[in-house]
Scaffold this motif. Structure first.
Motif, PDB file in Angstrom:
ATOM      1  N   LEU A  25       0.930  -1.057   0.246  1.00 56.21           N
ATOM      2  CA  LEU A  25      -0.066   0.012  -0.033  1.00 56.21           C
ATOM      3  C   LEU A  25       0.997   1.275   0.041  1.00 56.21           C
ATOM      4  O   LEU A  25       0.468   2.013  -0.609  1.00 56.21           O
ATOM      5  CB  LEU A  25      -0.839   0.067   1.100  1.00 56.21           C
ATOM      6  N   LYS A  26       2.013   1.249   0.893  1.00 58.73           N
ATOM      7  CA  LYS A  26       2.899   2.314   0.752  1.00 58.73           C
ATOM      8  C   LYS A  26       3.663   2.655  -0.736  1.00 58.73           C
ATOM      9  O   LYS A  26       3.799   3.861  -1.266  1.00 58.73           O
ATOM     10  CB  LYS A  26       3.920   2.121   1.599  1.00 58.73           C
ATOM     11  N   ILE A  27       3.895   1.396  -1.368  1.00 54.39           N
ATOM     12  CA  ILE A  27       4.369   1.581  -2.927  1.00 54.39           C
ATOM     13  C   ILE A  27       3.212   2.274  -3.644  1.00 54.39           C
ATOM     14  O   ILE A  27       3.530   2.987  -4.514  1.00 54.39           O
ATOM     15  CB  ILE A  27       4.730   0.226  -3.211  1.00 54.39           C
ATOM     16  N   GLY A  28       1.963   1.707  -3.601  1.00 55.99           N
ATOM     17  CA  GLY A  28       0.944   2.116  -4.373  1.00 55.99           C
ATOM     18  C   GLY A  28       0.539   3.651  -4.154  1.00 55.99           C
ATOM     19  O   GLY A  28       0.492   4.495  -5.132  1.00 55.99           O
ATOM     20  N   LEU A  29       0.709   4.329  -2.740  1.00 55.47           N
ATOM     21  CA  LEU A  29       0.692   5.524  -2.532  1.00 55.47           C
ATOM     22  C   LEU A  29       1.527   6.474  -2.901  1.00 55.47           C
ATOM     23  O   LEU A  29       1.807   7.723  -3.487  1.00 55.47           O
ATOM     24  CB  LEU A  29       0.522   5.881  -1.187  1.00 55.47           C
ATOM     25  N   TRP A  30       3.101   5.892  -2.855  1.00 61.10           N
ATOM     26  CA  TRP A  30       4.075   6.771  -3.604  1.00 61.10           C
ATOM     27  C   TRP A  30       4.011   6.885  -5.023  1.00 61.10           C
ATOM     28  O   TRP A  30       4.262   7.954  -5.608  1.00 61.10           O
ATOM     29  CB  TRP A  30       5.483   6.115  -3.326  1.00 61.10           C
ATOM     30  N   ASN A  31       3.543   5.765  -5.521  1.00 60.48           N
ATOM     31  CA  ASN A  31       3.253   6.025  -7.109  1.00 60.48           C
ATOM     32  C   ASN A  31       2.156   6.707  -7.475  1.00 60.48           C
ATOM     33  O   ASN A  31       2.340   7.341  -8.786  1.00 60.48           O
ATOM     34  CB  ASN A  31       3.013   4.454  -7.733  1.00 60.48           C
ATOM     35  N   TYR A  32       1.350   7.044  -6.507  1.00 62.88           N
ATOM     36  CA  TYR A  32       0.067   8.022  -7.013  1.00 62.88           C
ATOM     37  C   TYR A  32       0.405   9.341  -6.614  1.00 62.88           C
ATOM     38  O   TYR A  32       0.337  10.436  -7.464  1.00 62.88           O
ATOM     39  CB  TYR A  32      -1.147   7.660  -6.053  1.00 62.88           C
ATOM     40  N   TYR A  33       1.166   9.675  -5.472  1.00 61.10           N
ATOM     41  CA  TYR A  33       1.515  10.987  -4.959  1.00 61.10           C
ATOM     42  C   TYR A  33       2.931  11.429  -5.344  1.00 61.10           C
ATOM     43  O   TYR A  33       3.036  12.716  -5.755  1.00 61.10           O
ATOM     44  CB  TYR A  33       1.185  11.323  -3.364  1.00 61.10           C
ATOM     45  N   LYS A  34       3.671  10.391  -5.675  1.00 60.09           N
ATOM     46  CA  LYS A  34       5.252  10.692  -6.032  1.00 60.09           C
ATOM     47  C   LYS A  34       5.550  11.768  -4.895  1.00 60.09           C
ATOM     48  O   LYS A  34       6.471  12.734  -5.139  1.00 60.09           O
ATOM     49  CB  LYS A  34       5.274  11.461  -7.363  1.00 60.09           C
ATOM     50  N   ARG A  35       5.476  11.531  -3.552  1.00 59.45           N
ATOM     51  CA  ARG A  35       5.992  12.525  -2.721  1.00 59.45           C
ATOM     52  C   ARG A  35       6.087  11.762  -1.232  1.00 59.45           C
ATOM     53  O   ARG A  35       4.922  11.246  -0.610  1.00 59.45           O
ATOM     54  CB  ARG A  35       5.057  13.818  -2.318  1.00 59.45           C
ATOM     55  N   ASP A  36       7.201  11.455  -0.758  1.00 59.90           N
ATOM     56  CA  ASP A  36       7.342  10.769   0.327  1.00 59.90           C
ATOM     57  C   ASP A  36       6.721  11.186   1.723  1.00 59.90           C
ATOM     58  O   ASP A  36       6.177  10.603   2.553  1.00 59.90           O
ATOM     59  CB  ASP A  36       9.067  10.888   0.792  1.00 59.90           C
ATOM     60  N   LYS A  37       6.583  12.676   1.741  1.00 61.97           N
ATOM     61  CA  LYS A  37       5.848  13.461   2.916  1.00 61.97           C
ATOM     62  C   LYS A  37       4.493  12.907   2.874  1.00 61.97           C
ATOM     63  O   LYS A  37       3.680  12.518   4.013  1.00 61.97           O
ATOM     64  CB  LYS A  37       6.185  14.654   3.051  1.00 61.97           C
ATOM     65  N   ALA A  38       3.840  13.054   1.629  1.00 63.19           N
ATOM     66  CA  ALA A  38       2.480  12.576   1.619  1.00 63.19           C
ATOM     67  C   ALA A  38       2.251  11.144   1.948  1.00 63.19           C
ATOM     68  O   ALA A  38       1.203  11.177   2.667  1.00 63.19           O
ATOM     69  CB  ALA A  38       2.110  12.793   0.042  1.00 63.19           C
ATOM     70  N   VAL A  39       3.209  10.438   1.563  1.00 64.93           N
ATOM     71  CA  VAL A  39       2.919   9.022   1.842  1.00 64.93           C
ATOM     72  C   VAL A  39       2.895   8.820   3.114  1.00 64.93           C
ATOM     73  O   VAL A  39       2.329   8.062   4.252  1.00 64.93           O
ATOM     74  CB  VAL A  39       3.741   7.860   1.237  1.00 64.93           C
ATOM     75  N   GLY A  40       4.129   9.499   4.025  1.00 65.99           N
ATOM     76  CA  GLY A  40       4.211   9.387   5.352  1.00 65.99           C
ATOM     77  C   GLY A  40       3.113   9.986   6.431  1.00 65.99           C
ATOM     78  O   GLY A  40       2.845   9.373   7.402  1.00 65.99           O
ATOM     79  N   ILE A  41       2.366  11.116   5.988  1.00 66.66           N
ATOM     80  CA  ILE A  41       1.489  11.620   6.596  1.00 66.66           C
ATOM     81  C   ILE A  41       0.032  10.757   6.517  1.00 66.66           C
ATOM     82  O   ILE A  41      -0.737  10.401   7.435  1.00 66.66           O
ATOM     83  CB  ILE A  41       1.067  13.112   5.755  1.00 66.66           C
ATOM     84  N   ILE A  42      -0.160  10.078   5.352  1.00 70.78           N
ATOM     85  CA  ILE A  42      -1.269   9.149   5.320  1.00 70.78           C
ATOM     86  C   ILE A  42      -0.979   7.924   5.905  1.00 70.78           C
ATOM     87  O   ILE A  42      -2.070   7.489   6.869  1.00 70.78           O
ATOM     88  CB  ILE A  42      -1.366   8.785   3.819  1.00 70.78           C
TER      89      ILE A  42
END
Length: 330
Positions: A143-160
């Motif tokens: 799920l983290k990989i999917g989120l990164w591929n969607y947002y392309k932003r580490d901080k966005a993934v971390g916050i979610i």
């Protein structure tokens, strides 16, 4: 460098984040509707509801703090550009036909069974995002990989992910309560110092409010959140950063030390002790005593692109009054 935002605009963003629905609607009902929807999509996709809640809350807060995308109108906050929904090559960006959307590789789906893949349907939108994540898997790492591929932003993934962990621990969505950062019974004082000039370490402005109190007075978490940072900074001394569910980063600096069990990644709640008032900072690790003991408290807002400081003073006054009311009721 963090971006400084006008206090008036930031206050409006913060207050909006405390109430994401119109005044005519009962927030408890909205939370119930959202949870019902998250659980429904979870049953179909096997993606845990708290990840869906984290994504939805992140997107809702981003939309509240930006002017280049429309505000959410339904009970969910996820935003898709029309061309993302219908397909970048689709000649009709308002297309709601799921067959043609799929043909043009759009993300939109008809999940509520009304025959239309509609951006105005909360269920269609949430299920479409979940379906995107399904191509990566339903476990935490994928799920983290999917989120990164969607947002392309580490901080966005971390916050979610942080939001998801908070929702999972408490098992509910209504986590908007706050607390004043020091006990009301302690001897403290503060005034609005946000934006004042500072000279140590170069010309800069004061990105917070100083709460003066005796050395060692307990410092408390002001919100439900997750500890993002703990350690030393040459300006802030011993400091802690906590991210809440509304994309706000709460910064506590010049501490005398930390609560023994506090760790990065730990989930906190309002009123939980995290450290003590001190006078650390303005030098290498361990430097203390260059100024009277006080807590520097700041708030920063993330909007999906960057993060800026805004004036915490009005919120401190509000939380102080709320704590006094709670104390009288006991």
């Amino acid at each position: 460098m963090r971006i400084i935002f006008t206090a008036a605009a930031a206050l409006s963003f913060f207050l909006v984040s405390l109430c994401t629905v119109s005044a005519q609607e009962n927030p408890a009902d909205i939370y119930k509707q959202r949870m019902t929807l998250y659980k429904k999509v979870e049953a179909v996709t096997n993606i845990p509801w708290y990840y869906l809640a984290g994504i939805d809350q992140y997107e809702r807060n981003v939309r509240q703090s930006r002017r280049d995308i429309p505000k959410a109108e339904g009970i969910t906050g996820i935003y898709f550009k029309p061309e993302e929904w219908a397909g970048i090559l689709n000649p009709d960006p308002s297309d709601e036909n799921s067959t043609s959307i799929q043909f043009f590789n759009g993300i939109g789906m008809d999940a509520d069974g009304d025959g239309k893949a509609s951006l105005k349907s909360d269920e269609d939108v949430l299920h479409s995002f979940a379906n995107f994540l399904l191509s990566y898997g339903t476990d935490h790492d994928n799920l983290k990989i999917g989120l990164w591929n969607y947002y392309k932003r580490d901080k966005a993934v971390g916050i979610i992910i942080g939001k998801a962990q908070i929702y999972k621990q408490f098992g509910r969505l209504d986590l908007d309560e706050h607390a004043f950062p020091v006990p009301l019974r302690s001897n403290y004082s503060y005034r609005n110092t946000w934006g004042d000039a500072r000279g140590w370490g170069g010309r800069r402005i004061h990105e917070g409010t100083d709460i003066f109190a005796d050395y060692g007075v307990p410092v408390r978490a002001t919100s439900y959140g997750i500890v993002e940072m703990k350690g030393w900074n040459k300006y802030g001394g011993w400091r802690i950063g906590i991210r809440d569910i509304n994309n706000n980063y709460h910064y506590f600096a010049h501490l005398s030390g930390f609560t023994k069990e506090l760790t990065v990644g730990q989930i906190v709640e309002p009123g939980m002790m995290i450290g003590g008032v001190g006078s650390s900072g303005y030098g290498p690790p361990g430097t203390s005593g260059k100024f009277p003991p006080h807590l520097h408290y700041g708030i920063y807002k993330d909007n999906g692109y960057t993060e800026w400081s805004y004036d915490p003073y009005p919120h401190l006054r509000l939380w102080e009054r709320q704590d006094r009311i709670k104390a009288r009721r006991k």
